[in-house]
Scaffold this active site. Structure first.
Site, PDB file in Angstrom:
ATOM      1  N   SER A  98     -19.287   6.428 -81.911  1.00 62.38           N
ATOM      2  CA  SER A  98     -18.181   7.365 -81.758  1.00 62.38           C
ATOM      3  C   SER A  98     -17.291   6.873 -80.644  1.00 62.38           C
ATOM      4  CB  SER A  98     -18.695   8.764 -81.450  1.00 62.38           C
ATOM      5  OG  SER A  98     -19.171   8.823 -80.135  1.00 62.38           O
ATOM      6  N   LYS A 133     -18.389  17.702 -76.362  1.00 60.63           N
ATOM      7  CA  LYS A 133     -17.577  16.664 -75.729  1.00 60.63           C
ATOM      8  C   LYS A 133     -16.372  17.280 -75.014  1.00 60.63           C
ATOM      9  CE  LYS A 133     -18.779  12.917 -78.893  1.00 60.63           C
ATOM     10  NZ  LYS A 133     -18.343  12.159 -80.088  1.00 60.63           N
TER      11      LYS A 133
END
Ligand SMILES: Nc1ncnc2c1ncn2[C@@H]1O[C@H](COP(=O)(O)OP(=O)(O)OP(=O)(O)O)[C@@H](O)[C@H]1O
Ligand SMILES: [Mg+2]
Length: 796
Positions: A692, A735
């Site tokens: 990612s 996140k």
């Protein structure tokens, strides 16, 4: 006792053992040389092995379920052991436990079984091996042997009592022994004599002579301890057998009297009987218990088996057999208590209440088990305690982290020395109620099954409503009904929870708190609790919201509030000290005071400092402890066009690094034939969502090659394709919260993750600017800006 320590520290059993080339002949033994220990038959002993050959021997023994012969070295210093370095008489034994310790050491628990003599060493194995002859032990109880046996018993008991550190149970064990050979060996094992002397005792096959020798050593020992010289002297004299026996019996009676054995045993048994009668056991269990009690009464005082049986019956009597059913669940009250104990978490509380409501309406129904998943310190355990309070139940916790052995859950059979029930039954006894709340912490860290049975299948049995009404603990060996227990589990991450377990659970995610929420939690709960813990009154301290905010932003970086509570505790300890010193009656803590109390700010300037040079980009990772930022660093050195990767990179991330580099080259139009590129992803945060960091690696590379830094207040996540498209990723909520905590202003997300924004708390949505990326060009535009042309770069 040592054994226990080993077991608790044990980690996974060793890797598959080395294969041997040829099979061992039937009359051969695998051998392990011992530097300092003489193993005796009948003795259980922990042994540490380190040498390669010994480790290979132990592993082969475990794999093939063969016995191992233990031989004493003539010189403990010898490392590379050859036949001539060994005594040729030893003890064969079974490895009952094999544990790989934390530091790569190998521990065995072995049970000695029989003496053997080496006939011929065999070569061609990765360990020592030999053909052997076992020494048969004839156990004839001649009057001569019996007299010595009794004398040895009496002396051993006396010696034990005189030794300051000898465990008391040993007396009981000794008195209960019926085999002279076993007693001789046990005493020989415990004697504080030279290994050479022990070896001599091992090699004395004739029982009468061995008893004499052991007696001699023991009486010497007793003499050294300056007690009962008398008995010791008597061993040396020749006695008329009858007279000797008479004396010994007299002494034994004396010893028993002094030990206080005799009368109170009856009283104790009476008490035990009463406890059993009153425990409320179901009929069949009661019958079983009464039968065992009778057996105990027959067995008489003090035998080793008797004391084990008594412990067993005590366990039975102390278990909460009666159903002290707590009243019906009062949903309104439960809501009030949950609200009292925890700030926010509205959605989670609602789901808990729904769960309780279903239980209330359908108590016999098979409701799934709640599983709280989230980073440390977000309130998983304390929600569990709160549920217990809200439903009027007792609360108990069982930590599953590092549990490798199903016996830890289900107990050891009673034949196993030192056996106990597993931790489920233990927790139930502590709770003193079958209708308690039992929390299994860290189901995601449950050890993989293997050597000693799979703990997760044992756990499954505990949790499964189909099976747990007749749960069978190995130690109890009777059914115990767990169906009224309310089970809750917790985990840091979902993906390592064994699948079958996960299927039974209702997963409730706790992602972590925003700064505002933390502030509220601190003001309502943490400060209060820490005031109390430090013996302070509210009016003695003023700690403003700004101060708490400063602690949150500058001294903690976490999804939960555990460190926050700790830092608040540290501040209040300091206050308590100053008040105790009489400096002042009331102390106010301002943000400016924190430096003096907590030291330099921990998380302030990292962002700006790290990203001030070209080649560093701030990525966002989703880890087991929530979200976190991570700095991706790229640098170049003269070389041959290699890509070097270091740090926490999984295989998948390596591929995206290669893709990022290929793409970056095309953007800066530079061939890198004479340059090596180095990408570093710092340790500490192992991402759990696989690749990612593609966008972040790409930007770090572009920034490096273009010689222009990435904006320090931008963080990003997203994968990339070779054509420069930005692909979606997981963990947006975690996140985003991490970015907010770290002081990021702009978060770049893949366009296709835009829909996940609705999960993000409103506070984070307000404070952060979001940029959605379709192509990597969008990322360059936002985070780096206009790229200088190759010509401009040369000039600069
Ligand atoms: N929403 C909240 N309101 C009030 N206190 C909270 C809240 N969330 C967490 N806390 C407090 O934070 C502390 C840590 O929580 P807890 O021990 O339950 O964490 P945990 O999620 O079980 O963490 P771990 O995974 O490390 O076991 C507790 O003292 C708890 O009361
Ligand atoms: Mg916890």
């Amino acid at each position: 006792m040592n054994e226990k320590v080993y077991l608790e520290k044990a980690s996974a059993p060793a890797a598959p053992p080395a294969k041997t080339a040829k099979p061992l002949p039937d009359d051969a033994l695998i051998l392990i040389p011992m530097r300092n220990t003489v193993l005796f038959p009948g003795v259980i002993s922990p042994i540490t092995v380190g040498r390669v050959a010994s480790v290979a021997a132990a592993q082969e023994a475990v794999r093939s379920e063969k016995r191992v012969g233990f031989l004493l070295q003539r010189d403990p210093q010898t490392n590379d052991v050859k036949p001539e370095h060994l005594h040729w008489v030893g003890t064969a034994g079974q490895v009952v436990r094999y544990i790989t310790g934390a530091e790569g050491t190998h521990h065995l628990v072995v049970q000695g079984q029989s003496r053997f003599r080496v006939l011929e060493f065999l070569s061609g194995y990765p360990y020592l091996a030999a053909r052997v002859q076992f020494i048969e032990q004839k156990e004839e109880l001649t009057p001569e042997v019996e007299a010595r046996f009794l004398q040895l018993k009496a002396q051993a008991v006396e010696a034990i009592q005189l030794l300051p550190n000898a465990p008391e149970e040993l007396t009981v064990v000794v008195q209960g022994m019926t085999s002279p050979a076993l007693l001789a060996d046990m005493v020989a094992n415990l004697l504080d004599i030279k290994n050479e002397d022990k070896q001599d005792l091992l090699e004395t096959f004739d029982l009468k002579r061995r008893l004499d020798k052991v007696l001699e050593h023991l009486s010497e020992r007793v003499g050294v301890l300056r007690i009962s010289k008398e008995i010791g002297d008597k061993t040396k004299k020749e006695f008329d057998e009858r007279q000797r026996e008479h004396v010994l019996r007299e002494q034994m009676r004396q010893i028993q009297k002094e030990l206080g054995e005799g009368d109170d045993t009856a009283a104790e048994l009476e008490e035990l009987k009463k406890a059993i009668d009153e425990a409320g056991m179901p009929e069949d269990v009661l019958k079983h218990a009464v039968k065992e009690l009778k057996r105990l009464q027959r067995m008489g005082e003090g035998s080793a088996e008797g004391s084990m049986l008594r412990t067993y019956l005590e366990w039975l009597a102390e278990l909460p057999w009666r159903d002290s059913a707590p009243g019906e669940i009062d949903i309104a009250r439960a809501r009030k208590i949950l609200d009292e104990d925890h700030f926010g978490l509205d959605k989670i509380k609602r789901r808990i209440l729904e769960h309780l409501a279903v239980r209330k309406l359908n108590p016999e129904g098979k409701s799934p088990i709640l599983c709280f998943v989230g980073p440390p310190g977000v309130g998983k355990t304390s929600l569990g305690q709160s549920i217990a309070r809200a439903t009027g139940r007792k609360f108990q916790r069982i930590a599953l982290g590092g549990v490798h052995d199903e016996a830890e859950i289900r107990g050891h059979r009673r034949t196993y020395i030192g056996a106990l029930p597993g931790n489920v039954i233990q927790a139930i006894r502590r709770a003193e109620s079958r209708t308690c709340v039992l929390m299994f912490d860290e189901v995601d860290k449950l050890g993989q099954g293997g050597f000693h049975g799979d703990p997760s299948s044992a756990l499954l049995e505990v949790l499964d409503p189909e099976q747990n009404s007749h749960f069978r603990d190995n130690y109890l060996a009777i059914d115990f009904d767990l169906s009224k227990v309310m089970f809750i589990t917790t985990a840091n991450m979902l993906d390592t929870i064994p699948g079958p377990l996960r299927d039974r659970m209702e997963i409730i995610q706790l992602p972590g708190y925003t700064e505002e929420e933390k502030l509220e939690i601190a003001q309502r709960y943490l400060v209060k609790r820490q005031l109390e813990a430090n013996g302070l009154k509210a009016e003695q301290v003023a700690i403003s919201p700004e101060t708490i905010r400063a602690i949150i932003a500058e001294y903690t970086r976490e999804a939960g509030v555990r460190n926050l509570e700790r830092e608040i505790g540290a501040v209040l300890r300091n206050v308590a000290m100053r008040i105790a010193e009489g400096v002042s009656k009331k102390i106010e803590i301002k943000p400016g005071d924190l430096h003096a109390i907590l030291g330099a700010r921990r998380f302030e300037n990292e962002l700006a400092q790290r990203t001030s040079v070209p080649g560093v980009a701030t990525g966002l990772a989703w880890t087991s402890v929530g979200g976190d930022i991570l700095f991706i660093e790229a640098s170049r050195t003269p070389g041959t066009g290699k890509l070097i990767l270091t740090g926490q990179l999984g295989e998948v991330m390596k591929e995206s690094a290669q893709a990022a580099l290929t793409l970056a080259k095309s953007y800066v139009r530079e061939s890198l034939e004479k340059t090596d590129i180095h990408i570093h992803v710092p340790a500490g945060a192992t991402p759990k969502d696989g690749p990612s960091a593609g966008v972040a690696m790409f930007l770090a590379l572009v920034s490096l090659l273009a010689g222009k830094p990435v904006r320090s207040d931008v963080a990003m996540t997203g994968e990339i394709s070779l054509r420069g498209l930005v692909l979606p990723i997981g963990g947006v909520k975690e996140k985003t919260l991490a970015a907010l905590r770290a002081g990021i202003k702009t978060v770049m997300l893949p366009k296709r993750n835009e829909k996940d924004l609705e999960d993000v708390p409103p506070e984070a949505r307000q404070k952060l600017e979001f940029v959605f990326l379709e192509k990597v060009d969008d990322a360059i535009r936002t985070a780096i800006g206009e790229l200088p042309s190759p010509g401009e770069r040369k000039a600069a």
